[in-house]
Write an enzyme that holds these catalytic residues in place. Structure first.
Site, PDB file in Angstrom:
ATOM      1  N   THR A 262       0.863  -1.188   0.000  1.00 52.56           N
ATOM      2  CA  THR A 262       0.000   0.000   0.000  1.00 52.56           C
ATOM      3  C   THR A 262       0.893   1.230   0.000  1.00 52.56           C
ATOM      4  O   THR A 262       2.077   1.134   0.322  1.00 52.56           O
ATOM      5  CB  THR A 262      -0.879   0.092   1.270  1.00 52.56           C
ATOM      6  OG1 THR A 262      -0.028   0.348   2.403  1.00 52.56           O
ATOM      7  CG2 THR A 262      -1.684  -1.163   1.500  1.00 52.56           C
ATOM      8  N   ASP A 263       0.353   2.385  -0.321  1.00 46.18           N
ATOM      9  CA  ASP A 263       1.099   3.609  -0.066  1.00 46.18           C
ATOM     10  C   ASP A 263       1.024   3.859   1.444  1.00 46.18           C
ATOM     11  O   ASP A 263       0.275   3.174   2.175  1.00 46.18           O
ATOM     12  CB  ASP A 263       0.535   4.784  -0.881  1.00 46.18           C
ATOM     13  CG  ASP A 263       1.561   5.915  -1.005  1.00 46.18           C
ATOM     14  OD1 ASP A 263       2.537   5.934  -0.223  1.00 46.18           O
ATOM     15  OD2 ASP A 263       1.403   6.779  -1.889  1.00 46.18           O
ATOM     16  N   TYR A 264       1.786   4.833   1.902  1.00 46.24           N
ATOM     17  CA  TYR A 264       1.909   5.059   3.355  1.00 46.24           C
ATOM     18  C   TYR A 264       0.536   5.356   3.969  1.00 46.24           C
ATOM     19  O   TYR A 264      -0.070   6.379   3.681  1.00 46.24           O
ATOM     20  CB  TYR A 264       2.848   6.233   3.614  1.00 46.24           C
ATOM     21  CG  TYR A 264       3.518   6.227   4.968  1.00 46.24           C
ATOM     22  CD1 TYR A 264       2.781   6.373   6.138  1.00 46.24           C
ATOM     23  CD2 TYR A 264       4.893   6.074   5.080  1.00 46.24           C
ATOM     24  CE1 TYR A 264       3.397   6.359   7.372  1.00 46.24           C
ATOM     25  CE2 TYR A 264       5.519   6.059   6.313  1.00 46.24           C
ATOM     26  CZ  TYR A 264       4.774   6.208   7.450  1.00 46.24           C
ATOM     27  OH  TYR A 264       5.382   6.190   8.680  1.00 46.24           O
ATOM     28  N   GLY A 265       0.068   4.423   4.766  1.00 48.90           N
ATOM     29  CA  GLY A 265      -1.208   4.650   5.437  1.00 48.90           C
ATOM     30  C   GLY A 265      -2.400   4.665   4.510  1.00 48.90           C
ATOM     31  O   GLY A 265      -3.464   5.192   4.864  1.00 48.90           O
ATOM     32  N   SER A 266      -2.297   4.078   3.339  1.00 47.24           N
ATOM     33  CA  SER A 266      -3.418   4.270   2.417  1.00 47.24           C
ATOM     34  C   SER A 266      -4.634   3.410   2.758  1.00 47.24           C
ATOM     35  O   SER A 266      -5.704   3.641   2.217  1.00 47.24           O
ATOM     36  CB  SER A 266      -3.001   4.140   0.954  1.00 47.24           C
ATOM     37  OG  SER A 266      -2.470   2.901   0.667  1.00 47.24           O
TER      38      SER A 266
END
Ligand code: NOJ
Length: 733
Positions: A262-266
């Site tokens: 995932t992207d950061y915290g997505s």
């Protein structure tokens, strides 16, 4: 490790170990505690997870990486090493030109070389994965992240994506000097509405597949170890857990077996998108979409156990994800050598060493774009009186957004320092003229970037610049965006240079007609006013660690700029998004006609188009030759053209081949790039450039969304840039 041993290892792992593998920990955890034990309240990562976690982000000190790895292997029930990942966007310690500039080289070998150089520094530092290349098709200069991309063209984007992956990963991840790439952001982050950061995307399946997906596919085909999801929604569905994108297209259609992250915290982003606030619900979407690693928020850690308990997902789904990660670790050789090639001594020798600095220097002229050069104002002559003015004169920070390691910025040279060293006879007229920002740039000031607050100092600096400009034959004005105004969270509605610099430009142009602007920028800017009054414009983007010397040597003609635009420069921000090859319309493109397509106050085309750029010599194109009037499946069409260097200097020309499919079951772009070649031509010489084409080059998604080519007329354009109007036709049969 052999595959059967990996399978055995997977079989021995407990469920919580497996779930640990699917979580990534932020490097801050280790920086705060400097060891791998003990609860870190702020990050909410319990010890059980820390012991089993599969990877970390943002640690870039080789000794710390070795230390963390040692402890981790000791504490992990099966002694599985971690992966260390970092954003290395345009170099780690040595900063290279920004990716958008790299693409302007129109030279995939250069992109490969720069990625390989970044990998060499990163590998010795102990990093295993870089979150690069970013291959999001970018057509809107308001979006700050265009600097990380290759620009507006699908074909070029795919060529550069492949080159970057091959550069990072070399001949195999088992080799020293390589790291895994992680292509991002899947998918279509570049199409966010109106260039607004983190906004949604609304795009048809046809355009998604035809224009946006090919670059990710090229990176996956080049065996990128990883791929990252994106923050945006598409048609309301978050990309991060988009089963259609990640499972149906990426895994099933493309057969991609690498690791997704995932992207950061997505996953938390999905909560903000209004999908759910429950860890298990968000995790269910993501694991069903075959997302392997959750970046840094611990949602998988909290959500997955419940899903297994409630029998909403199977352990096999978790096993598949873990196995993909184990395979990447194995590809990197981590089971045999968990520290891989991390070596502080070696890193010190390699990073910012001569080899790296030479590579960085050579890249500057290949990535800079000469947009205009009336009266051949450039290159400069040492006997002329030239004034050097502008806020970038004394700046050592020519790195641009998202540089690898900011701590080295102060060691870099400024343009002033290089000029003083090269031209020490005191004939130089120099002054900064103004600060980079005035106090009226509200958003940038909020970011605590320094600005001019003293009105009197502001006036005095400009007055001094005017005095110097009056006394000079030519003025080089070094102007542009703030070096921190590009990358994530830097979208803008005003894409002109800062007001204070506009004031400087206007004051200087009143007293000297021979203005050369050296432009520093992360994105196409609205330079319509500058373009009207400056005779020369040299766009150096953000050129990196060797920027100052690279620029001075270009200005004095030691090297010639050879880059070409890969994103159109608009007349006005109101034209954004703007790109070449718009779909054809019924109406006139002439502003003086009543039924004009486009705007009544601005041309349809941009100020500077895709592919445009000059150098210090000129070229003449002969007629386009096609070896046949028809092209059928299994055949090859050869398109050729002769080009003569009609100037006095040897030089590089980037020859571009575009095509137009005249009639098709769906409307096709007025022009599409299909081939290019950067060729060196000696003064007075003629070279013949040949391109081979097959029917595959003319495929598209037809009205039923089948990927086909349709028989009919094709126009082949070959020329200097996307404005070229010369074409020959043939029939696809
Ligand atoms: C968020 C950015 O969107 C992505 O590009 C980056 O790789 C991650 N943060 C990690 O820093």
């Amino acid at each position: 490790m052999r595959e059967n041993e990996l399978i055995k290892l997977l079989g021995e792992m407990s469920l919580s170990e497996k779930i640990g593998e699917l979580n990534q920990i932020p490097g801050e955890y280790y920086k705060e505690t400097l060891n791998t034990t003990g609860e870190n309240a702020t990050l909410d990562f319990p010890q059980e997870l820390v012991n089993a976690v599969g990877s970390a982000i943002n640690v870039s000190d080789p000794d710390l990486i070795i230390k963390i790895q040692k402890e981790h292997i000791k504490n992990h029930p099966h002694h599985i090493p971690m992966l260390f990942m970092l954003d290395i966007i345009h170099g780690l310690d040595t900063t290279f030109p920004i990716p958008l500039a790299q693409a302007c080289s129109f030279d995939p070998e250069l992109v490969k070389e720069l990625s390989a150089a970044a990998a060499k520094e990163a590998c010795a530092t102990g990093i295993h994965v870089t979150f690069s290349p970013m291959v999001d098709l970018s057509r809107d200069a308001r979006w700050g992240r265009v600097m990380e991309s290759s620009g507006e063209d699908t074909y070029l984007n795919s060529v550069m994506a492949k080159a970057a992956v091959e550069g990072y990963q070399g001949d195999g991840l088992e080799n020293e000097g390589t790291i895994s790439s992680c292509v991002k952001h899947f998918a279509a982050y570049g199409a966010v509405e109106a260039g607004r950061e983190y906004a949604g995307v609304d795009i048809s399946e046809r355009f998604l597949r035809e224009y946006y997906l090919p670059s990710y596919k090229a990176a996956c085909d080049a065996k990128s170890g990883m791929i990252m999801t994106s923050f945006n929604t598409i048609g309301g569905v978050p990309s991060t857990a988009n089963k259609h994108l990640l499972k149906d297209i990426l895994r099933d259609e493309w057969g991609y077996d690498g690791v997704t992250i995932t992207d950061y915290g997505s996953l938390t982003n999905m909560q903000s998108h209004g999908i759910s606030d429950k860890d298990d619900v968000l995790s269910e979407y993501a694991i069903n979409a075959t997302v392997d690693i959750e970046m840094c928020i611990g949602r998988y850690y909290k959500g997955l156990p419940k899903l297994i308990k409630d029998k909403k997902i199977t352990e096999k789904q978790i096993d598949d994800a873990v196995f993909r990660i184990l395979k990447l670790k194995n590809r990197l050789g981590l089971f045999e050598n968990p520290y891989r090639f991390a070596d502080a001594q070696k890193a010190k020798q390699i990073c910012r060493g001569k080899e790296m600095m030479d590579i960085a220097y050579n890249a500057v002229s290949q990535t800079s774009v000469l947009l205009k050069n009336d009266d051949n104002l450039l290159p400069l002559n040492k006997n002329e009186k030239t004034a050097f003015i502008g806020p970038f004169l004394e700046s050592k920070d020519l790195l641009g957004g998202w540089p690898g390691n900011l701590k080295y910025r102060s060691e870099d040279k400024s343009v002033r320092e290089v000029l003083e060293k090269n031209l020490p006879d005191g004939s130089l007229l120099m002054t900064v003229g103004c600060e980079m920002l005035g106090a009226e740039e509200p958003m940038l000031i909020k970011r605590k970037l320094p600005c001019e607050t003293d009105e009197k100092a502001r006036k005095d600096k400009i007055n001094k610049a005017v005095e110097i400009a009056k006394a000079a034959d030519k003025v080089v004005l070094l102007l542009g965006e703030h070096p921190r105004a590009g990358g994530e969270i830097t979208s803008k509605v005003d894409i002109k240079i800062p007001i204070i610099q506009q004031e400087l430009f206007n004051a200087v142009k009143e007293v000297n007609d021979n203005i050369i602007v050296v432009l520093f920028n992360h994105r196409p800017l609205d330079i319509t006013h500058i373009s009207k009054y400056a005779k020369s414009i040299l766009d150096v983007w953000f050129p990196g660690s060797m920027g100052a010397k690279g620029i001075v040597d270009m200005l004095f003609g030691i090297n010639a700029p050879t880059g070409r635009l890969t994103m159109s420069f608009p007349y006005s921000v109101g034209q954004e998004p703007i790109y070449y090859g718009l779909l054809p319309t019924d109406h006139s493109t002439d502003v003086s006609d009543t039924f004009v397509t486009g705007y009544i106050d601005c041309p349809l085309k941009p100020l500077y188009c895709f592919g445009e750029g000059l150098t210090y010599t000129d070229f003449m194109y002969d007629k386009i030759l096609l070896n046949s009037k028809t092209l059928a499946k299994g055949e090859k069409m050869v398109a050729s053209i002769s080009i003569t260097n009609v100037g006095k200097r040897d030089g590089y020309e980037t020859v571009q081949l575009y095509f137009r499919d005249v009639f098709a079951s769906v409307s096709r772009p007025t022009k599409q790039l299909r081939r290019f070649k950067k060729v060196f031509i000696k003064s007075g010489e003629t070279v013949k450039v040949q391109f081979e084409l097959t029917v595959d080059d003319f495929m598209f998604y037809n009205v039923d969304l089948n990927y086909v080519y349709e028989p009919g007329e094709i126009r082949v354009f070959i020329g200097h840039d996307s404005n070229t109007e010369d074409y020959e036709t043939f029939q696809l049969v």
